[in-house]
Design an enzyme around this catalytic site. Structure first.
Site, short mmCIF file in Angstrom:
data_model
loop_
_atom_site.label_atom_id
_atom_site.label_comp_id
_atom_site.label_asym_id
_atom_site.label_seq_id
_atom_site.Cartn_x
_atom_site.Cartn_y
_atom_site.Cartn_z
N ARG A 172 0.82 -1.23 0.00
CA ARG A 172 0.00 0.00 0.00
C ARG A 172 0.85 1.28 0.00
NH1 ARG A 172 -3.23 -3.54 -0.78
NH2 ARG A 172 -5.21 -3.91 0.28
N LEU A 173 2.14 1.14 -0.29
CA LEU A 173 2.98 2.35 -0.33
C LEU A 173 2.96 2.89 -1.77
CD1 LEU A 173 5.88 1.26 2.04
CD2 LEU A 173 3.89 2.68 2.54
#
Ligand SMILES: Cc1cc2nc3c(=O)[nH]c(=O)nc-3n(C[C@H](O)[C@H](O)[C@H](O)COP(=O)(O)O)c2cc1C
Length: 194
Positions: A172-173
């Site tokens: 999710r970065l």
């Protein structure tokens, strides 16, 4: 990172068009709002873009047509899943001129042009038969002549003042690059937390 978000859009759009897993790169979510601020969104097709903005076409009496005219604001959101990319575009809205609308309308297949005349887009429809009757009526009406553009059908140009490029990242970065137009009309850019 490029300085010009429209140029970057061109690169991403070409890649989306060339991607065999993407059925239609031009499909885009268009969000509008009522004058009281109630949002609504639907898919449309992008029919052109350049430094002046992003062009879509529709029935002017439809819900979106009315809201685009009333508020002069809109947002577009592309998601090209196989490329793990999202592009968000926000800005003001200006109607395209008659020449541009005529040109695009004239390029559409005959049955789509007749369909535009037959449809009171977004109004309640009593039955499918009513619509098909309208198609027959309009087909007969235009049997002899050119199917010109209805006055209630045209396009809008979304003139961006904010564009965001999103790429999927691990855990999710995600990568997010935001472009905003400054007071002098120049684009500034920076990163956003995912
Ligand atoms: C992939 C896709 C593309 C569409 N393209 C358009 C379009 O370019 N113009 C349009 O008026 N409606 C288009 N539609 C239909 C709209 O999503 C919507 O149903 C219709 O325009 C009525 O919306 P409204 O009541 O919010 O005005 C498209 C639908 C899909 C699924």
């Amino acid at each position: 990172m490029t300085e010009d978000p429209i140029e970057l859009f061109g690169q991403w759009y070409r890649e989306a068009e060339q991607c065999k897993k993407i059925a239609d790169a031009s499909a885009v979510n268009l969000a509008t709002a009522s004058p009281s601020g109630a949002p609504s969104s639907r898919m449309v097709l992008l029919k052109g873009f350049d430094q002046d903005g992003f062009v879509i076409f529709t029935n002017l009496k439809s819900r979106k047509g009315k809201e685009l005219e009333q508020t002069s604001q809109a947002a577009l959101c592309f998601y090209w899943a196989p490329l793990a990319r999202q592009v968000r575009i926000e800005g003001s809205v200006v109607p395209v001129n008659d020449e541009e609308a005529d040109q695009y309308f004239g390029s559409r297949p005959l049955k789509s042009r007749i369909g535009a005349w037959a449809s009171r887009q977004s109004e309640p429809l009593e039955s499918r038969t009513t619509l098909l009757k309208q198609v027959v009526i309009q087909t007969a009406r235009f049997a002899q002549g050119e199917v010109g553009r209805p006055a209630f059908w045209s396009g809008f140009r979304i003139v961006p003042d904010r564009m965001e490029y999103w790429t999927n990242g691990e855990y999710r970065l995600h990568d997010r690059i935001l472009y905003t137009r400054d007071m002098d009309g120049r684009w500034q850019h920076g990163l956003l937390y995912p």
